[in-house]
Design a protein around this motif. Sequence first.
Motif, PDB file in Angstrom:
ATOM      1  N   ARG A  91      31.190  44.268 -47.724  1.00 25.34           N
ATOM      2  CA  ARG A  91      30.728  45.585 -47.391  1.00 25.34           C
ATOM      3  C   ARG A  91      30.206  45.648 -45.690  1.00 25.34           C
ATOM      4  NH1 ARG A  91      27.623  49.688 -50.590  1.00 25.34           N
ATOM      5  NH2 ARG A  91      27.018  51.036 -49.045  1.00 25.34           N
ATOM      6  N   GLN A  92      30.327  44.452 -45.258  1.00 26.74           N
ATOM      7  CA  GLN A  92      30.151  44.536 -43.898  1.00 26.74           C
ATOM      8  C   GLN A  92      31.101  45.192 -43.042  1.00 26.74           C
ATOM      9  OE1 GLN A  92      28.983  40.842 -40.889  1.00 26.74           O
ATOM     10  NE2 GLN A  92      30.763  40.459 -41.736  1.00 26.74           N
ATOM     11  N   GLY A  93      32.355  45.548 -43.496  1.00 25.67           N
ATOM     12  CA  GLY A  93      33.452  46.338 -43.047  1.00 25.67           C
ATOM     13  C   GLY A  93      33.091  47.739 -43.378  1.00 25.67           C
ATOM     14  N   TYR A  94      31.945  48.093 -44.311  1.00 23.38           N
ATOM     15  CA  TYR A  94      31.700  49.684 -44.658  1.00 23.38           C
ATOM     16  C   TYR A  94      30.528  49.892 -43.808  1.00 23.38           C
ATOM     17  CZ  TYR A  94      31.194  53.246 -47.778  1.00 23.38           C
ATOM     18  OH  TYR A  94      30.885  54.668 -48.249  1.00 23.38           O
ATOM     19  N   ASP A  95      29.686  49.201 -44.105  1.00 21.35           N
ATOM     20  CA  ASP A  95      28.169  49.652 -43.344  1.00 21.35           C
ATOM     21  C   ASP A  95      27.666  48.109 -42.875  1.00 21.35           C
ATOM     22  OD1 ASP A  95      27.189  48.978 -45.828  1.00 21.35           O
ATOM     23  OD2 ASP A  95      26.554  51.051 -46.298  1.00 21.35           O
ATOM     24  N   GLU A  96      26.673  47.517 -43.583  1.00 18.59           N
ATOM     25  CA  GLU A  96      25.965  46.244 -43.564  1.00 18.59           C
ATOM     26  C   GLU A  96      26.288  45.231 -44.649  1.00 18.59           C
ATOM     27  OE1 GLU A  96      22.255  46.935 -40.867  1.00 18.59           O
ATOM     28  OE2 GLU A  96      22.327  48.435 -42.543  1.00 18.59           O
ATOM     29  N   PRO A  97      26.480  43.966 -44.558  1.00 17.35           N
ATOM     30  CA  PRO A  97      26.719  43.059 -45.685  1.00 17.35           C
ATOM     31  C   PRO A  97      25.261  42.870 -46.587  1.00 17.35           C
ATOM     32  CG  PRO A  97      26.131  41.957 -43.690  1.00 17.35           C
ATOM     33  CD  PRO A  97      26.189  43.392 -43.265  1.00 17.35           C
ATOM     34  N   ILE A  98      25.702  42.861 -47.843  1.00 15.86           N
ATOM     35  CA  ILE A  98      24.417  42.673 -48.948  1.00 15.86           C
ATOM     36  C   ILE A  98      23.712  41.692 -48.608  1.00 15.86           C
ATOM     37  CG2 ILE A  98      23.844  42.410 -51.320  1.00 15.86           C
ATOM     38  CD1 ILE A  98      25.812  44.903 -50.654  1.00 15.86           C
ATOM     39  N   SER A  99      22.364  41.786 -48.456  1.00 18.13           N
ATOM     40  CA  SER A  99      21.292  40.737 -48.430  1.00 18.13           C
ATOM     41  C   SER A  99      21.431  39.976 -49.318  1.00 18.13           C
ATOM     42  CB  SER A  99      19.920  41.234 -48.153  1.00 18.13           C
ATOM     43  OG  SER A  99      18.908  40.370 -47.567  1.00 18.13           O
ATOM     44  N   ILE A 100      22.306  38.982 -49.728  1.00 21.77           N
ATOM     45  CA  ILE A 100      22.468  38.169 -50.915  1.00 21.77           C
ATOM     46  C   ILE A 100      21.432  37.058 -50.872  1.00 21.77           C
ATOM     47  CG2 ILE A 100      24.131  36.583 -51.806  1.00 21.77           C
ATOM     48  CD1 ILE A 100      26.497  37.872 -50.617  1.00 21.77           C
ATOM     49  N   CYS A 101      21.042  36.646 -49.611  1.00 17.94           N
ATOM     50  CA  CYS A 101      20.182  35.464 -49.579  1.00 17.94           C
ATOM     51  C   CYS A 101      18.441  35.915 -50.244  1.00 17.94           C
ATOM     52  CB  CYS A 101      19.932  34.914 -48.075  1.00 17.94           C
ATOM     53  SG  CYS A 101      19.394  33.342 -48.184  1.00 17.94           S
ATOM     54  N   THR A 490      36.028  52.847 -51.647  1.00 21.52           N
ATOM     55  CA  THR A 490      34.907  52.865 -50.877  1.00 21.52           C
ATOM     56  C   THR A 490      34.274  54.211 -51.161  1.00 21.52           C
ATOM     57  OG1 THR A 490      35.897  53.400 -48.994  1.00 21.52           O
ATOM     58  CG2 THR A 490      35.182  50.774 -49.245  1.00 21.52           C
ATOM     59  N   PHE A 491      34.878  55.164 -51.484  1.00 21.27           N
ATOM     60  CA  PHE A 491      34.504  56.509 -51.477  1.00 21.27           C
ATOM     61  C   PHE A 491      33.608  56.815 -52.770  1.00 21.27           C
ATOM     62  CE2 PHE A 491      38.959  56.390 -53.201  1.00 21.27           C
ATOM     63  CZ  PHE A 491      38.827  56.555 -54.452  1.00 21.27           C
ATOM     64  N   TYR A 492      33.608  55.824 -53.709  1.00 23.85           N
ATOM     65  CA  TYR A 492      32.385  55.860 -54.558  1.00 23.85           C
ATOM     66  C   TYR A 492      31.096  55.338 -54.311  1.00 23.85           C
ATOM     67  CZ  TYR A 492      35.999  57.035 -58.327  1.00 23.85           C
ATOM     68  OH  TYR A 492      36.819  57.568 -59.090  1.00 23.85           O
ATOM     69  N   TYR A 493      31.058  54.688 -53.046  1.00 22.68           N
ATOM     70  CA  TYR A 493      29.581  54.174 -52.507  1.00 22.68           C
ATOM     71  C   TYR A 493      29.398  54.913 -51.430  1.00 22.68           C
ATOM     72  CZ  TYR A 493      31.458  50.192 -55.174  1.00 22.68           C
ATOM     73  OH  TYR A 493      31.799  49.625 -56.365  1.00 22.68           O
ATOM     74  N   ALA A 494      27.797  55.359 -51.589  1.00 21.73           N
ATOM     75  CA  ALA A 494      27.385  56.196 -50.271  1.00 21.73           C
ATOM     76  C   ALA A 494      26.887  54.996 -49.300  1.00 21.73           C
ATOM     77  CB  ALA A 494      26.032  56.800 -50.861  1.00 21.73           C
ATOM     78  N   HIS A 495      27.090  55.398 -47.889  1.00 18.55           N
ATOM     79  CA  HIS A 495      26.727  54.389 -47.177  1.00 18.55           C
ATOM     80  C   HIS A 495      25.275  54.180 -47.199  1.00 18.55           C
ATOM     81  CE1 HIS A 495      30.101  54.187 -44.543  1.00 18.55           C
ATOM     82  NE2 HIS A 495      30.341  55.375 -44.724  1.00 18.55           N
ATOM     83  N   ALA A 496      24.771  53.161 -47.027  1.00 19.95           N
ATOM     84  CA  ALA A 496      23.254  52.747 -47.370  1.00 19.95           C
ATOM     85  C   ALA A 496      22.956  51.328 -46.298  1.00 19.95           C
ATOM     86  CB  ALA A 496      23.078  52.480 -48.863  1.00 19.95           C
TER      87      ALA A 496
END
Length: 589
Positions: A91-101, A490-496
Amino acid sequence: MNARNLPPTAWTTGSTEVFKTGTWRARLPRHVSAPSPCHAACPVNGDISHWIGRARERDFRGAWEILTRNNPFPAVSGRVCHHPCEAACNRQGYDEPISICKLERHVGDLGLAQQWSYPAPAVERSERVAIVGGGPSGLSAAYHLRRRGYAVTIFEAQERLGGLMRDGIPAYRLPRDVLDGEIDRIVALGIDVRCGVAIDSANSFAQLREQFDAVYVAAGARRPKRLPQLDYAQPWVVDGAGWLAQANAGQAPELGERIVVIGGGSAAIDVARSARRAGHEVTMLALEARAQMPAQRAEVEEALEEGVQLVDGASLVRAVADARSGSIAIECVRVNFVPGAERGRFRVEPIGGSEFRLNADAIVPSIGQDPDLAPFAQSASADGALLRVDATQATDAPGVYAGGDVASMARFVTEAFGMGRRAAIAIDRALCGKAQRPFDGGDDDPPARSGQGDGRAASVAGAIPALAGRRLPGLGAEVQRLVPLDSIATFYYAHAARAPELRVPADERDGDVEVQLGLDGERALAEAARCFSCGTCISCDNCFHYCPDLAIRRLPDGGYEVDGDYCKGCGICVRECPTGSMEMIEEMK
């Protein structure tokens, strides 16, 4: 009637399936269960996309159960992990990485709040395993071995379990009720704990080897490294690890008004921040430039917010007491820090004409610690200051394994968890071999979910890269390379936006008040929804619905298959897969 006058077959059968058009294609799609980049980066081999998927479905108990198959400390990891998984997140290459931690912390905290517990071992083994050290690596190994049914005894030199997690991490980063809750849940599995018992001689270790079928050495590192520029006999030189352990126990020794902490790692940051809470003026002297410091960025930022002064890219030259003022004159020089190929290896280049001086009442060096190998040296070989181990954490002494700080320079809590887990799997495999009983890997494989490929493929690929690209017996999908971002639709995912990092304001950080805040329920769900579920089929039916040739079949027990009789190889199913769980392969005819 000759054949030329016969009606088309489709008219008499009512179906066009008689026309097998699959021979037209050059490439064929296939479903894959592939390891996600976050899975490959996780120190405990965590099945991140699986447990986040459960959280997204609001099944937090299921998420916790998947999490704790690999890591029994989700609430601890969610606070102190250096989270390499997030740096690897697609996701980092799309907007921001997931806050997995932070998501892991949320699930772990729910587990503590709801008092979720582990089931008793399904079997009871006759073999006994000793764990030397009750810190993060020893506790992890004990947990994984006990869940496999082994009789486990932990020998801990201190009066309480926890090791570095208790002595080296302040409560404002890791609350003690969180630490104790996760430790108590492990011990409740039926682990024999012997605190205040030190295995501190070659003789005591030899006796341990005779009494147990296997031994895991996780004694940690408690011998402070020393700077040659300092006279440690002086009362104004105070070891950072020792001071921090006392401070964490509520008994911080007095240091004077002004102190200089030497070091740039997390331990040095913890000393500096704890000293600020004790009322000292604190300056940190770090060899590395700020961007190179091994401490996590958030820790550095929080220390600066709390009033710690940072002097980075500088080295101590010498320190002498000033008889007139009673203070310590600390002579320093600016340096270029050049990291080496391995952790702990570096070169320092002093910058001419950059000398300067600091004044303080005490110096607290916090530059790391080495293990005491004396009790084990007659049994197992060393590699410099560490015990030598192989990829399974085995030493060259039969039945002896080692991990954590005694065997690795990867001085992170979650790395220690991972080493304990690897050692437990290796010990289980070895003891099964001796007893001539089947070794099934225990509960380390992620559970297959309804409608998904068998998660074991991803787990195996992450653990054994040499198996990538091979079909393994019993697995429902082929193991393959890590899922790249360009495989995700990625077109299935809105930027968030990523969930914000929330902290208690600096002027409210008193005593043991936890600084970093977790996610509330709605933020956790929103963050889970951002996950691409890389390489994990989510049963969305896209491949089934978008196939123009009706060549995708739903399987009775979940999942899908490609019917090669009718697939023309157009690749629409692959392009419409939102998780990268399909790929095109060239067919050789």
